[in-house]
Design a protein around this motif. Structure first.
Motif, short mmCIF file in Angstrom:
data_model
loop_
_atom_site.label_atom_id
_atom_site.label_comp_id
_atom_site.label_asym_id
_atom_site.label_seq_id
_atom_site.Cartn_x
_atom_site.Cartn_y
_atom_site.Cartn_z
N ILE A 196 -9.12 -2.70 3.54
CA ILE A 196 -8.01 -1.89 4.15
C ILE A 196 -8.77 -0.73 5.06
O ILE A 196 -10.08 -0.54 4.73
CB ILE A 196 -7.19 -1.23 3.00
CG1 ILE A 196 -8.36 -0.45 2.13
CG2 ILE A 196 -6.36 -2.20 2.41
CD1 ILE A 196 -7.38 0.34 0.98
N LEU A 207 0.97 -1.21 0.05
CA LEU A 207 0.12 -0.07 -0.03
C LEU A 207 0.86 1.09 0.20
O LEU A 207 1.90 1.40 0.72
CB LEU A 207 -0.93 -0.01 1.33
CG LEU A 207 -2.15 -0.68 1.22
CD1 LEU A 207 -2.87 -0.91 2.62
CD2 LEU A 207 -3.02 -0.48 -0.10
N TRP A 260 -7.97 3.32 6.34
CA TRP A 260 -6.98 4.67 6.17
C TRP A 260 -7.82 5.82 6.84
O TRP A 260 -9.07 5.76 7.05
CB TRP A 260 -6.87 4.72 4.60
CG TRP A 260 -7.81 5.28 3.77
CD1 TRP A 260 -8.24 6.40 3.42
CD2 TRP A 260 -8.80 4.66 3.19
NE1 TRP A 260 -9.29 6.93 2.49
CE2 TRP A 260 -9.90 5.41 2.45
CE3 TRP A 260 -9.20 3.18 2.96
CZ2 TRP A 260 -10.90 5.04 1.67
CZ3 TRP A 260 -10.23 2.92 2.38
CH2 TRP A 260 -11.14 3.77 1.50
N LEU A 264 -4.37 7.17 -2.07
CA LEU A 264 -4.01 5.80 -2.04
C LEU A 264 -3.83 5.13 -3.27
O LEU A 264 -4.47 5.07 -4.06
CB LEU A 264 -5.33 5.21 -1.20
CG LEU A 264 -5.15 3.82 -0.74
CD1 LEU A 264 -4.00 3.34 0.15
CD2 LEU A 264 -6.48 3.37 0.10
N LEU A 285 -2.18 1.30 -4.82
CA LEU A 285 -1.61 -0.28 -4.46
C LEU A 285 -0.56 -0.80 -5.56
O LEU A 285 -0.67 -0.30 -6.70
CB LEU A 285 -2.80 -1.27 -4.57
CG LEU A 285 -2.51 -2.83 -4.37
CD1 LEU A 285 -2.34 -3.03 -2.66
CD2 LEU A 285 -3.75 -3.72 -4.83
#
Length: 387
Positions: free
Chosen positions: A186, A123, A188, A150, A152
């Motif tokens: 996930i 990440l 965040w 964000l 990946l």
């Protein structure tokens, strides 16, 4: 106090948004008299600390490859994510070439925040290629998060996908994305409004979403938002070993007989991961006697135990942050390191313990990012072994 890299990678995880301001205020606090109630051992003998690597803050430790994922500042003053062997050899940059943006290439701040449990993905938080103001400014660093999205990335760095596209605004940002124990979900923190006198760390929400795949590309699905008290700060670190709860730092307040937490005395909490509710306090409700008298950050479940490790300013003679452990229900707090305690073997002056990553082969050992300057500009990685 969140800041640069942390296991966040550059996000230190020590101080996250305005680390310099916070650290300066911290240094100005009155010295607290050390009190070790109920402690039956000598300070500094609960752990060993070995200095490892300069200009490095850990984000994860991949069990599959055995390599540590960390963040470093380059000669261009920009942060990038790397993997490296535990002996410090064979460093490899993950983000020096991608993601790449029109006109600027990879010349933005970017850093790793976590490694998936299967070691296949990393990440990232990545500064946008185009936005008002200067690229690479302090507020865009990982862990501060302004203009960050964000992303990946495959663990080999060959493929990268953007998961969020936040509005291009100085009041928007992303910090501390973390995988659950399956790698399919996930959490965040996302900034929705900027800092002001009432919200010195900005105004954030905490988000949880599933990672789905379509035609070979990932996307976020079924997103939920935790915003118990609008305008608060959130910094998530981990899902519990059974994936049922999320561990995080925040200045949310609860009705109690103690001075309420604040932006300058954030505490450690958990919530139910499925319902995104059921707030429970982890850090001890100790007496607060001023700003940063009990500031808490960087919390992680210690593998194969029922305890949580976190950094706090409580009883810090040098006004920095040392690591403590506590049972998952908040009971039995014990100080683990004494970097800020004079006359102990671990004393190193003002020290801020930041983000960590546990050794997958030895649950007693972890690598941590530690800073010794007020602005957390110079971070070094150390190995800590729990005795």
């Amino acid at each position: 106090m969140s800041g640069h890299a942390t296991a966040g990678g550059r996000t230190r995880s020590a101080p996250a948004l305005f680390s310099a301001l916070i650290a300066v205020m911290l240094a100005g606090c009155g010295s607290a008299t050390p009190v070790f109630k109920g402690v039956a051992w000598a300070p500094g003998r609960q752990s060993t600390i070995v200095h490892w690597l300069q200009n490095a803050e850990p984000a994860g430790w991949d069990a599959r490859s055995g390599r540590i994922v960390l963040n470093r500042r380059g000669s261009d003053r920009l942060w990038d994510a790397y993997t490296i062997a535990p002996d410090g050899r064979a460093p490899r940059c993950l983000t020096c070439r991608q993601p790449s943006f029109p006109g600027v290439g990879a010349a933005t701040n970017r850093g790793a925040s976590d490694v998936s449990p299967d070691g296949r993905f990393v990440l990232l938080v990545v500064e946008k290629g185009s936005h008002p103001g200067a690229r690479g400014a302090a507020e865009t660093e990982p862990g501060r998060g302004v203009y960050n999205d964000l992303w990946l990335m495959s663990a080999d760095g060959a493929h990268v996908w953007r998961l969020t596209d936040i509005p291009v605004s100085s009041d928007q940002g992303v910090i501390w994305p973390r995988f659950d124990r399956t790698g399919s979900q996930i959490v965040w923190a996302q900034m929705d409004a900027g800092a002001d006198l009432s919200h010195p760390l900005g105004q954030w929400t905490m988000k949880v979403a599933r990672v789905r795949w379509s035609n070979g590309a990932p996307y976020l699905d079924a997103a939920r938002t935790y915003d118990r008290q609008p305008g608060r700060f959130f910094e998530p670190y981990a899902f519990s070993p059974d994936n049922r709860r999320i561990l995080f730092a925040s200045d949310v307040t609860v009705s109690s007989g103690f001075l309420s937490p604040s932006a300058f005395n954030a505490q450690i909490w958990t919530i139910d991961a499925a319902r995104v509710d059921d707030l429970r306090r982890v850090s001890p409700p100790d007496h607060l006697h001023g700003p940063f008298s009990d500031y808490n950050e960087f919390a992680y479940y210690i593998p194969e135990t029922n305890r949580i490790l976190f950094a706090r300013t409580m009883n810090s003679s040098a006004h920095g942050m040392d690591y403590w452990t506590v049972n998952s229900d908040g009971s039995d707090p014990r100080r683990l390191t004494f970097m800020n305690q004079p006359h102990t073997e671990q004393f190193s002056g003002y020290s801020v313990g930041g983000g960590i990553a546990f050794d997958p082969t030895d649950p007693r050992r972890f690598v941590a990012g530690v800073s010794h300057d007020l602005g957390t500009k110079h971070v070094q990685a150390v190995f800590v072994t729990i005795r």
